[in-house]
Scaffold this active site. Structure first.
Site, PDB file in Angstrom:
ATOM      1  CB  CYS A 262      -7.688  11.245 -40.630  1.00  0.00           C
ATOM      2  SG  CYS A 262      -6.343  10.845 -41.731  1.00  0.00           S
TER       3      CYS A 262
ATOM      4  CB  VAL B  61       0.036   7.616 -45.147  1.00  0.00           C
ATOM      5  CG1 VAL B  61      -0.534   7.221 -46.502  1.00  0.00           C
ATOM      6  CG2 VAL B  61      -1.085   8.069 -44.213  1.00  0.00           C
TER       7      VAL B  61
ATOM      8  CD  GLU C  71      -4.739   7.384 -45.340  1.00  0.00           C
ATOM      9  OE1 GLU C  71      -5.049   6.247 -44.936  1.00  0.00           O
ATOM     10  OE2 GLU C  71      -4.921   8.429 -44.687  1.00  0.00           O
TER      11      GLU C  71
END
Ligand code: UDX
Ligand code: ADP
Length: 468
Positions: free
Chosen positions: A277, A15, A166
């Site tokens: 995620c 990220v 994000e």
């Protein structure tokens, strides 16, 4: 009004690295430093050889070439960078907790907490702290509590906390960052929100910026990922129905995707979702629901994960069944180990559980991937046969950088990641070196059945009802 001249991003991972590269490209007047405690990672970000960057992401090397040394730097000097920064992004790892309360369910916040403590101690002047990592709802409160109750708090030191989740997807991160569907900023300090908003305005139109309170921002991130994952589990559950009824999941996905209300994205059936995620975010949602006594809500979302694991187990069991119920002394070529194409990331990759189960059955695996290294596979699969209960002094898998070598004397191949290269395999060449009967298992629906069957191979495609 806060003037942002220097940004520090803590965490040089999947990220932090790409996000700050795009920030630096679009904001030449802001000096950005990405810091990490991992010296090897920082060295890789600073490598002259741009193929050695720690994150493989199409378009990233070109941006790094342009901005590194101009207004983007990578360093291990975390303290110095925090001290000088007007804005600090927290972009550290937040894996699922392994032990204690909430183990297996909620994120381990030790790295976030340690960042908050370090910022509270070291920062000077007013610092806007932005949470970028995906975090459980209410983490911003933890960060605030640490920053505002700090022993180091002085009249010259103050903080604002924002949530700016994000939404980048690995493999298309640069495009997602350059042209996002939306940018979400959560917080209650209007001046801090304006400062971050103004940074994004350098390349993103105002109408794409959305403002909420901290909790809505954090929950929106978890919910977006939970909805995407739910679509995958939904279509994967239908893939199993296709196989037994004679329908084809590709046709079903196409047909339902034509409905504007449903839309065509995220309807590809496959070996299940991976990545850092989806599972983590749903688990966090489940944990949150349970915490507030919403057990039905928790059960609903947990099912999305259960279907995902079941899909992986189902694939492995089909392989065993087709290979006469026995994998001992059989070689299987595994094509793809990353959790999806165009990334070198293996976190939660479906390949991990499928390969472990195949090895447990006694198979020898020859693994090929376009970007994942042997060392990374080693972290997920032990080479030692004894670990799996097979008393052989030989490894139970090998890494094959040459795709065609993986096929030599193999009894079967399983496609687990849809790298472009696998769509253009020369099957005639393959037919010269494999065992007979030979099975092709296509879990990503990327192969043309006719090409394969004309060569006399057995073929199984996920969600395809005419499998033999
Ligand atoms: C995801 C979200 O998309 C992103 O917005 C968020 O910020 C981080 O998590 P990522 O994990 O990089 O991004 O990958 P994504 O493209 O969403 O794919 C996740 C998994 O779902 C992969 O394993 C992929 O193969 C699988 N998938 C995706 C399917 O099986 N079918 C699909 O139709 C789409
Ligand atoms: P993500 O996918 O969220 O970017 P990664 O695991 O790829 O997660 O990257 C997170 C990075 O954060 C790692 O390189 C790790 O070394 C770094 N990190 C964790 N804690 C700290 C800390 N306190 N200070 C600096 N870097 C940290």
């Amino acid at each position: 009004m806060y003037l942002i001249k220097k940004i520090c991003c803590i965490g040089a991972g999947y990220v932090g690295g790409p996000t700050m590269a795009v920030f630096a490209k679009n904001c030449p007047d802001i000096e950005i430093e990405v810091v990490d405690i991992n010296q090897i990672r920082i060295n890789a970000w600073n490598s002259d050889d741009l193929t050695k960057l720690p994150v493989f992401e199409p378009g990233l090397p070109q941006i790094i070439k342009k901005v590194r040394g101009r207004n983007l730097n990578f360093s291990t000097n975390v303290s110095n960078s925090i001290r000088e920064a007007d804005m600090v992004f927290i972009s550290v790892n937040t894996p699922i907790k392994e032990k204690g309360v909430g183990a297996g369910e909620t994120s381990d916040l030790r790295w976030v907490e340690s960042c908050a403590r370090q910022i509270s101690e070291i920062a000077e002047g007013h610092t806007i702290v932005v949470e970028k990592s995906t975090l459980p709802v209410k983490t911003a409160q933890t960060i605030k509590d640490i920053l505002f109750s700090s022993n180091y708090q002085t009249s010259e030191k103050s903080f604002s906390v924002l949530s700016n989740p994000e939404f980048l997807s690995e493999g298309t991160a640069i495009r997602d960052l350059e042209e996002p569907d939306r940018v979400l900023i959560g917080g209650d300090d209007d001046e801090a929100i304006k400062a971050l908003n103004d940074i994004y305005l350098n390349w993103i139109p105002q109408e794409k910026l959305i403002f909420t309170n901290l909790w809505s921002s954090e929950l929106s991130k978890l919910t977006a990922n939970a909805f995407l994952a739910q679509r995958i589990s939904s279509i994967n559950s239908i893939s199993a129905i296709c196989e037994v009824t004679g329908a084809d999941i590709k046709d079903v996905s196409f047909a339902i995707g034509k409905d504007n209300r449903i839309g065509s994205k995220f309807l590809k059936s496959g070996p299940g979702f991976g990545g850092s995620c989806f599972k983590k975010d749903i688990l966090n949602l489940v944990y949150l629901a349970k915490f507030y006594g919403l057990n039905e809500v928790a059960g609903y979302w947990r099912k999305v994960i259960e279907i995902n694991s079941w899909q992986q187990k189902r694939i492995y069991e089909i392989v065993v069944e087709k290979l006469f119920g026995n994998l001992v002394d059989k070689k299987i070529a595994i094509l793809g180990f990353s959790f999806k194409e165009n990334t070198n990331d293996t976190r939660e990759s479906p390949a991990i559980s499928i390969c472990r189960n195949l090895i447990n059955e006694g198979a020898f695996l020859s693994i090929n991937d376009e970007k994942v290294t042997e060392e990374d596979i080693e972290k997920s699969l032990k080479k030692d046969n004894f670990v799996y209960g097979f008393n052989k002094n030989e490894p139970c898998w090998e890494f094959q950088s040459n795709l065609y070598s993986a096929f030599e004397n193999a009894h079967a191949v399983i496609i687990l990641t849809s790298w472009d290269k696998y769509k253009a395999i020369d099957w005639e060449r393959v037919s010269l070196s494999v065992k007979s009967p030979f099975w092709v298992f296509d879990t990503r629906s990327i192969l043309d059945i006719k090409n394969i069957q004309d060569l006399g191979f057995n073929f199984w495609q996920l969600g395809f009802g005419n499998n033999n």
